[in-house]
Write an enzyme that holds these catalytic residues in place. Structure first.
Site, PDB file in Angstrom:
ATOM      1  N   ASP A 185       0.697  -1.339  -0.284  1.00  0.00           N
ATOM      2  CA  ASP A 185      -0.178   0.064  -0.527  1.00  0.00           C
ATOM      3  C   ASP A 185       0.826   1.730  -0.353  1.00  0.00           C
ATOM      4  O   ASP A 185       1.524   1.221   0.866  1.00  0.00           O
ATOM      5  CB  ASP A 185      -0.916   0.081   1.069  1.00  0.00           C
ATOM      6  CG  ASP A 185      -2.408   0.885   1.211  1.00  0.00           C
ATOM      7  OD1 ASP A 185      -2.066   1.906   0.137  1.00  0.00           O
ATOM      8  OD2 ASP A 185      -3.177   0.984   2.160  1.00  0.00           O
ATOM      9  N   CYS A 211      -6.054   4.812  -3.663  1.00  0.00           N
ATOM     10  CA  CYS A 211      -5.711   3.339  -3.227  1.00  0.00           C
ATOM     11  C   CYS A 211      -7.431   2.597  -4.089  1.00  0.00           C
ATOM     12  O   CYS A 211      -7.237   1.824  -4.585  1.00  0.00           O
ATOM     13  CB  CYS A 211      -5.958   3.409  -1.383  1.00  0.00           C
ATOM     14  SG  CYS A 211      -4.665   4.360  -0.716  1.00  0.00           S
ATOM     15  N   HIS A 239     -11.149  -1.898   1.144  1.00  0.00           N
ATOM     16  CA  HIS A 239     -11.674  -1.225   0.993  1.00  0.00           C
ATOM     17  C   HIS A 239     -11.934  -0.411  -0.623  1.00  0.00           C
ATOM     18  O   HIS A 239     -12.487   0.244  -0.863  1.00  0.00           O
ATOM     19  CB  HIS A 239      -9.965  -0.392   0.250  1.00  0.00           C
ATOM     20  CG  HIS A 239      -9.679   1.425   0.525  1.00  0.00           C
ATOM     21  ND1 HIS A 239      -8.821   2.214   0.103  1.00  0.00           N
ATOM     22  CD2 HIS A 239     -11.006   1.693   1.250  1.00  0.00           C
ATOM     23  CE1 HIS A 239      -9.188   3.467   0.152  1.00  0.00           C
ATOM     24  NE2 HIS A 239     -10.557   3.663   1.030  1.00  0.00           N
ATOM     25  N   ASP A 269      -0.420  -0.968  -4.943  1.00  0.00           N
ATOM     26  CA  ASP A 269      -1.673  -0.039  -5.675  1.00  0.00           C
ATOM     27  C   ASP A 269      -1.304   1.429  -6.045  1.00  0.00           C
ATOM     28  O   ASP A 269      -2.480   1.721  -6.940  1.00  0.00           O
ATOM     29  CB  ASP A 269      -2.435   0.050  -4.300  1.00  0.00           C
ATOM     30  CG  ASP A 269      -2.013   0.854  -3.188  1.00  0.00           C
ATOM     31  OD1 ASP A 269      -0.819   1.061  -2.978  1.00  0.00           O
ATOM     32  OD2 ASP A 269      -3.037   1.258  -2.303  1.00  0.00           O
ATOM     33  N   ASN A 270      -0.429   1.803  -5.811  1.00  0.00           N
ATOM     34  CA  ASN A 270      -0.057   3.304  -6.960  1.00  0.00           C
ATOM     35  C   ASN A 270       1.589   3.803  -6.028  1.00  0.00           C
ATOM     36  O   ASN A 270       1.785   2.937  -5.607  1.00  0.00           O
ATOM     37  CB  ASN A 270      -0.879   4.339  -6.554  1.00  0.00           C
ATOM     38  CG  ASN A 270      -1.388   3.685  -4.825  1.00  0.00           C
ATOM     39  OD1 ASN A 270      -2.880   3.968  -4.111  1.00  0.00           O
ATOM     40  ND2 ASN A 270      -0.481   4.847  -3.940  1.00  0.00           N
TER      41      ASN A 270
END
Length: 465
Positions: free
Chosen positions: A37, A77, A145, A278-279
């Site tokens: 994350d 996210c 999420h 995720d990013n």
């Protein structure tokens, strides 16, 4: 004579059954998808960091294929995860950000952004549902999420995942679907133990283990002994945050335990292991130089991420692929590996199985669309277009070495050649009108195809500078 013939036929059948069983294992490999994350593109050793220590991930990269130009379909996210599991760009599922779309000072927002959706619709046939329907045991252990529970989206086992996007890294966690451990237990360690327990459960069917750690998302928390280690270690330019470094090492150590368990169970050769983020990372915490900006931005630092795929017998060890790929590609790739039909919904990625086999794929454009606002983290360090926002409403397309940004507030166009300017510092739009026209046409046509919302309504609270 008759008895010998029966024995011969029985041995032949048993031999066929054994070969067929092995072929089934090959045709339906186990899959472990590990998603960090907010881990930046260069926050691991195999991508060039000298400050962060990731020996287990470096070993994984040496055993598989490293993608040096891997992207997520969104720069933060929730939308990134929605794109991964739907196989679709944000205009199709409506998740663009976390919470509201009108973030930042209203007086500085010129347009009314699209209303953001926070839950992945049940109408979407997810990657997890596709694998479940292919006979896989599906487990999600960690951050979700995308709604109340992964159990409504194709997972048959779930732990520690719900609607929340961040959490404390030390027990008591306060996660309803994860009983608290002893005070001070570290969340990354706990999620790994739960994953190891899942791997120990014997079954005749293959498994899909989705392991989305909460690390290295804020709040920055790590074991004190590890933090002290990095406080003593010489710093690197732009990478010098000791607690963040300790979180990365803890993440790496735990991933090493997962890989060790696969070896102990004799499953390593039958399992695809994918590691990514995720990013992009938060630039004020860790810079990804030469890439510009970070999480929440559609410059390279916000959407380019580390990616490794290990699949013994198919992916050659120690290989590197520079072809641009996206987390949208995971869904069609797994379907291709399993020879499963595509779902009755659009998939915006492609199968990268040819790349995994050392072959090529046709050049294609990659698109991003972000019709909302994200306020700045750190105006001096974010590297955004202006100091107030990481991103203002706009769209982006990459084709080959060229990348075009379009901004809706002022109809601004920025063109960069990523081969000569990976940091997106020199806007060469005026010098390359033909390239701008080609990419802009691609972008407009794509928005029409996906019915992408373009904000045009003026914000009455806006005050022109």
């Amino acid at each position: 004579m008759h008895k010998q013939l029966v024995i011969t036929l029985l041995l032949a059948v048993l031999g066929y059954a054994s070969v067929n069983a092995q072929n089934q294992k090959t045709a339906r490999p186990n899959i472990i998808l590990i998603v960090a994350d907010d881990l930046g593109w260069k926050d691991v050793g195999f991508m060039g960091s000298t400050y962060y220590e990731t020996p287990n991930l470096d070993r994984l990269a040496a055993q598989g294929m490293t993608f040096t130009t891997a992207y997520t379909a969104a720069a933060n996210c929730a939308p990134s995860r929605a794109c991964l599991f739907s196989g679709q760009q944000s205009p199709r599922h409506g998740i663009y950000t976390v919470a509201n779309a009108d973030r930042g000072d209203a007086r500085t927002r010129k347009l009314i952004p699209v209303k953001n959706r926070e839950t992945l619709p049940d109408s979407v046939y997810t990657l997890a549902e596709a694998l479940r329907d292919a006979g896989y045991r599906t487990a999600s252990i960690g951050k979700w999420h995308l709604g109340p529970s992964p159990l409504s989206q194709g997972f048959t086992y779930s732990l520690a995942g719900d609607h929340r996007g961040q959490n404390k890294h030390v027990s008591p966690y306060g996660i309803p679907s994860l009983p608290d451990g002893p005070p001070g237990e570290y969340l990354t360690d706990r999620l790994t133990r739960e994953a190891l327990n899942f791997l120990d459960r014997k079954a005749n069917s293959p498994f899909f283990l989705y392991l989305p750690y909460y690390a290295v998302h804020t709040p920055l928390q790590a074991p004190e002994s590890l933090v002290a280690k990095y406080e003593r270690k010489p710093k690197s330019p732009g990478q010098d945050q000791a607690t963040y470094a300790a979180m990365i090492e803890s993440l790496d150590t735990n991933i090493g335990l997962i890989l060790k368990k696969l070896d102990a169970l004799g499953l390593a050769d039958q399992t695809i292991v994918v590691f990514t983020s995720d990013n992009g990372g938060i630039r004020a915490t860790s810079r990804q130089d030469p890439l510009r900006a970070g999480k929440g931005s559609y410059y390279e630092g916000g959407v380019r991420v580390p990616l490794v795929v290990r699949w013994p017998g198919t992916v050659a060890a120690g290989t590197v692929c520079a072809t641009p790929v996206s987390n949208l590609d995971f869904y069609p790739t797994f379907l291709d590996i399993l020879k499963r039909p595509k779902p009755g919904q659009p998939l915006d990625g492609i199968s990268i199985l040819p790349l995994l086999k050392g072959e090529t794929v046709a050049e294609r454009p990659l698109f991003w669309h972000f019709p909302i606002y994200l306020e700045a983290y750190n105006p001096k360090l974010d590297g955004g277009r202006d100091p107030l926002f990481r991103t203002r409403p706009g769209s982006t397309v990459r084709l080959g070495d060229w990348k075009l940004h379009e901004y809706f507030e002022d109809n601004g166009l920025e063109l960069y050649n990523l081969q000569t300017d990976p940091g997106e510092q020199r806007n060469v739009a005026s010098a390359n009108p033909a390239v701008v026209s080609k990419l802009h046409t691609l972008l407009r046509n794509w928005r029409t195809k996906t019915t992408a919302f373009i904000p045009t309504e003026p914000n009455p609270a806006y005050i022109a500078p």
